[in-house]
Scaffold this motif. Sequence first.
Motif, mmCIF file in Angstrom:
data_model
loop_
_atom_site.group_PDB
_atom_site.id
_atom_site.type_symbol
_atom_site.label_atom_id
_atom_site.label_comp_id
_atom_site.label_asym_id
_atom_site.label_seq_id
_atom_site.Cartn_x
_atom_site.Cartn_y
_atom_site.Cartn_z
ATOM 1 N N GLY A 39 7.441 -6.481 -5.377
ATOM 2 C CA GLY A 39 6.774 -7.500 -4.578
ATOM 3 C C GLY A 39 5.380 -7.827 -5.090
ATOM 4 N N PHE A 40 4.611 -6.807 -5.466
ATOM 5 C CA PHE A 40 3.219 -7.081 -5.807
ATOM 6 C C PHE A 40 3.088 -8.038 -7.001
ATOM 7 C CE2 PHE A 40 -0.801 -6.562 -7.932
ATOM 8 C CZ PHE A 40 -1.638 -6.936 -6.890
ATOM 9 N N HIS A 41 3.820 -7.775 -8.051
ATOM 10 C CA HIS A 41 3.732 -8.668 -9.218
ATOM 11 C C HIS A 41 4.120 -10.095 -8.826
ATOM 12 C CE1 HIS A 41 4.222 -10.433 -13.152
ATOM 13 N NE2 HIS A 41 5.453 -10.767 -12.839
ATOM 14 N N ASP A 193 -2.306 -2.229 -12.156
ATOM 15 C CA ASP A 193 -2.124 -1.240 -11.102
ATOM 16 C C ASP A 193 -3.473 -0.802 -10.549
ATOM 17 O OD1 ASP A 193 0.723 -0.408 -10.637
ATOM 18 O OD2 ASP A 193 0.662 -0.321 -12.827
ATOM 19 N N ASN A 194 -3.396 -0.193 -9.364
ATOM 20 C CA ASN A 194 -4.588 0.295 -8.681
ATOM 21 C C ASN A 194 -5.041 1.631 -9.247
ATOM 22 O OD1 ASN A 194 -4.901 -1.763 -6.664
ATOM 23 N ND2 ASN A 194 -3.037 -0.959 -5.707
ATOM 24 N N VAL A 195 -5.590 1.582 -10.441
ATOM 25 C CA VAL A 195 -6.058 2.799 -11.099
ATOM 26 C C VAL A 195 -7.458 2.493 -11.604
ATOM 27 C CG1 VAL A 195 -5.679 4.267 -13.121
ATOM 28 C CG2 VAL A 195 -3.728 3.489 -11.785
ATOM 29 N N MET A 231 -9.014 -5.662 -11.847
ATOM 30 C CA MET A 231 -8.899 -5.329 -10.435
ATOM 31 C C MET A 231 -7.949 -6.346 -9.825
ATOM 32 S SD MET A 231 -10.057 -6.461 -7.247
ATOM 33 C CE MET A 231 -11.620 -6.460 -6.431
ATOM 34 N N VAL A 232 -6.919 -5.851 -9.160
ATOM 35 C CA VAL A 232 -5.902 -6.743 -8.592
ATOM 36 C C VAL A 232 -5.897 -6.580 -7.086
ATOM 37 C CG1 VAL A 232 -4.408 -6.641 -10.631
ATOM 38 C CG2 VAL A 232 -4.133 -4.930 -8.854
ATOM 39 N N ASP A 233 -5.671 -7.647 -6.369
ATOM 40 C CA ASP A 233 -5.674 -7.500 -4.915
ATOM 41 C C ASP A 233 -4.857 -8.571 -4.195
ATOM 42 O OD1 ASP A 233 -6.227 -6.625 -2.387
ATOM 43 O OD2 ASP A 233 -8.363 -7.125 -2.413
ATOM 44 N N LEU A 301 -12.561 1.252 -1.060
ATOM 45 C CA LEU A 301 -12.673 0.664 0.280
ATOM 46 C C LEU A 301 -11.318 0.151 0.772
ATOM 47 C CD1 LEU A 301 -16.110 -1.146 -0.093
ATOM 48 C CD2 LEU A 301 -15.626 0.819 1.372
ATOM 49 N N LEU A 302 -10.706 -0.744 0.011
ATOM 50 C CA LEU A 302 -9.424 -1.284 0.495
ATOM 51 C C LEU A 302 -8.303 -0.235 0.442
ATOM 52 C CD1 LEU A 302 -7.738 -4.676 0.138
ATOM 53 C CD2 LEU A 302 -6.429 -2.619 -0.247
ATOM 54 N N ASN A 303 -8.032 0.273 -0.767
ATOM 55 C CA ASN A 303 -6.888 1.173 -0.874
ATOM 56 C C ASN A 303 -7.116 2.466 -0.085
ATOM 57 O OD1 ASN A 303 -6.895 -0.311 -3.904
ATOM 58 N ND2 ASN A 303 -4.976 -0.312 -2.802
ATOM 59 N N ALA A 304 -8.328 3.016 -0.188
ATOM 60 C CA ALA A 304 -8.609 4.222 0.600
ATOM 61 C C ALA A 304 -8.533 3.887 2.083
ATOM 62 C CB ALA A 304 -9.984 4.780 0.256
ATOM 63 N N GLY A 305 -9.032 2.705 2.450
ATOM 64 C CA GLY A 305 -8.969 2.279 3.852
ATOM 65 C C GLY A 305 -7.530 2.272 4.346
ATOM 66 N N HIS A 306 -6.657 1.788 3.489
ATOM 67 C CA HIS A 306 -5.229 1.809 3.829
ATOM 68 C C HIS A 306 -4.745 3.244 4.071
ATOM 69 C CE1 HIS A 306 -3.250 -2.196 2.394
ATOM 70 N NE2 HIS A 306 -3.371 -2.141 3.695
ATOM 71 N N SER A 307 -5.111 4.138 3.150
ATOM 72 C CA SER A 307 -4.645 5.526 3.286
ATOM 73 C C SER A 307 -5.199 6.157 4.560
ATOM 74 C CB SER A 307 -5.042 6.365 2.069
ATOM 75 O OG SER A 307 -4.383 5.876 0.924
ATOM 76 N N ASP A 375 4.802 3.360 6.414
ATOM 77 C CA ASP A 375 5.630 4.120 5.463
ATOM 78 C C ASP A 375 5.325 3.711 4.018
ATOM 79 O OD1 ASP A 375 6.834 5.317 7.569
ATOM 80 O OD2 ASP A 375 8.737 4.234 7.424
ATOM 81 N N ARG A 376 5.112 2.412 3.825
ATOM 82 C CA ARG A 376 4.781 1.929 2.473
ATOM 83 C C ARG A 376 3.425 2.493 2.036
ATOM 84 N NH1 ARG A 376 1.972 -2.026 -0.658
ATOM 85 N NH2 ARG A 376 0.600 -2.702 0.999
ATOM 86 N N ILE A 377 2.462 2.408 2.953
ATOM 87 C CA ILE A 377 1.103 2.855 2.620
ATOM 88 C C ILE A 377 1.072 4.353 2.322
ATOM 89 C CG2 ILE A 377 -1.237 3.138 3.569
ATOM 90 C CD1 ILE A 377 -0.470 0.234 2.769
ATOM 91 N N ALA A 383 -0.107 10.477 -5.472
ATOM 92 C CA ALA A 383 -0.690 9.730 -6.602
ATOM 93 C C ALA A 383 -1.861 8.886 -6.118
ATOM 94 C CB ALA A 383 0.368 8.835 -7.242
ATOM 95 N N LYS A 384 -1.886 8.546 -4.828
ATOM 96 C CA LYS A 384 -2.921 7.644 -4.316
ATOM 97 C C LYS A 384 -4.230 8.370 -3.971
ATOM 98 C CE LYS A 384 0.381 4.245 -2.511
ATOM 99 N NZ LYS A 384 1.008 3.666 -1.315
ATOM 100 N N PHE A 385 -4.133 9.508 -3.281
ATOM 101 C CA PHE A 385 -5.368 10.200 -2.874
ATOM 102 C C PHE A 385 -6.305 10.485 -4.063
ATOM 103 C CE2 PHE A 385 -5.896 11.526 1.637
ATOM 104 C CZ PHE A 385 -4.840 10.804 2.171
HETATM 105 C C1 CS2 Z 1 -1.870 -0.184 -0.781
HETATM 106 C C2 CS2 Z 1 -1.792 -1.256 -1.837
HETATM 107 O O1 CS2 Z 1 -0.079 0.970 -1.780
HETATM 108 C C3 CS2 Z 1 -1.088 1.063 -1.107
HETATM 109 O O2 CS2 Z 1 -1.450 2.122 -0.636
HETATM 110 O O3 CS2 Z 1 -3.198 0.150 -0.519
HETATM 111 O O4 CS2 Z 1 -0.480 -1.563 -2.153
HETATM 112 C C4 CS2 Z 1 -2.539 -2.515 -1.394
HETATM 113 O O5 CS2 Z 1 -1.841 -3.177 -0.390
HETATM 114 C C5 CS2 Z 1 -2.782 -3.448 -2.550
HETATM 115 O O6 CS2 Z 1 -3.463 -2.762 -3.546
HETATM 116 C C6 CS2 Z 1 -3.594 -4.640 -2.077
HETATM 117 O O7 CS2 Z 1 -4.170 -5.283 -3.135
#
Ligand code: CS2
Length: 498
Positions: A39-41, A193-195, A231-233, A301-307, A375-377, A383-385
């Motif tokens: 989906g993201f791509h 990717d978010n790296v 940086m992708v968002d 901020l964004l990705n960590a905020g999600h977590s 569940d997605r987040i 790998a995210k933390f």
């Molecule tokens: C999310 C990302 O997977 C995740 O944990 O934080 O997929 C996020 O939705 C995207 O990076 C938004 O740009």
Amino acid sequence: MTSYKLNNLNLSKFEGQVSIPKYNRSNIKTGIVHVGIGGFHRAHQAFYTDKLLHDESIKDWGVCGVALLDFDTKIYNTLKEQDGLYTLIVKELDGTLTKSIIGSITEYMFAPENPLQVIEKMASPEVKIISLTITEGGYNYDEATGTFNFKNPLIQHDLKNPKAPKTIFGYLTQAFKLRKERGLKGCTVQSCDNVQGNGHVTKNMLLSYVNSAEPELVAWIEANVSFPNSMVDRITPATSQSDISNLLESSGIDDAWPVVCEPFNQWVIEDDFIAGRPAWETVGAQFVKDVVPYEKMKLSLLNAGHSVLGVLGALIGYATIDEVANNPDLATFLRTYMDNEVTPVLGDLEGVDLENYKESLLQRFGNIYIKDQIDRICSESSAKFPIFVLPTVNAQLKQNGTIEFAAFVVAAWAIYSLGVNEAGEELVVKDAMQNLLAEKAKAAKSNPKVFLEIESVFGKLKDSKQFVDSYTAAYKNITENGVAKCVLDMNANVLKEN
Ligand code: CS2
């Protein structure tokens, strides 16, 4: 409403209902091979590229979408049946749906079925960019050693079976080997990717692999391949069955896999494309000299905020991110984390209105139409933390800053890894390290620190007394009082201190 299968033949039938590609897709040559057509791509790079191709003079930048994993059969088959077409459904802030059919993916390949076809494509002289969305874990970086993880069985497979690889490293190595042997030019490998430092990480990881697989290729790659950071968002939740049926009923588009996303989109890229690039800046991308501050800001901020919202929300029993973000106590908790723990380590962000950015994130998280699945987040948190949360902790510890909120979230994650929420309902834990996480989470019940012993995730964090104390206290507090009560108390304490 009469409905039609989405494909080339039926495309014009949807005109008027939704926007459709106005360019002649059969005239577009492939300039980009993209690996990872989730989906993201499709909500991001393929969307920008589709906009670009509406300039009739641009004919060289079609995308060949590669499905890399066995698990990707479904998306490959869908794109094949739909001639690469799919619908992008933007869920606006007022609930309106803006739908467009995207045409930039003009070729598609299923790597497990025909690896040599993919290698040939990557080596083809018309291909100038190989771009990637292979997830945070796909880079095969080991947090404990700071190096490439050669123990990964898939990497071992690729070393033994160079002509039938399974990982991106095996593919790129073979493609570059062919380019070198044929006297062709190199190209750009663009991580999306978010790296943090995604270009640097891609280069370092690839060169580690090549050094072992084809040592004589290292110098050629260093001289002929560029790896821009970016940086992708764009928040892109998983498509639900109701997204599919709504599209069918409201617009008559029979699309097996549309993509849903938020209106916001951002792409900041370092201008380092050795073989040329599309003019993505004409359709909204930003090209900058140094992307590092933007990446750091977005990841922490964004990705960590999600977590943060994901893990805390999961334990409380929420299902989607907007539910958590619209709980004022959790929103305050997140905002305090952003202000007190993340902001002090962000450094200089010239030209960025940080206050505004943080505020807008809370709004984006709170969009009730997006329904981004917790569940997605929470999936692949191991790998995210290390990318989203722990760099902030390490930087704060270094400057004697506060880490209390982050330690609380890590403790919540340890409890989450037991696979049950506070109401006793089962959680869907989806993680490459699932078994180890569960094992450590169980042991953590009597000794919370054990969870921090997973070195490939936490590195040396278990040696920080400040972190361990804060984490252990949080663990105990959550178990005794529950997340919601702890959050309330922590917010009240912050208020008192101010
Ligand atoms: C999310 C990302 O997977 C995740 O944990 O934080 O997929 C996020 O939705 C995207 O990076 C938004 O740009």
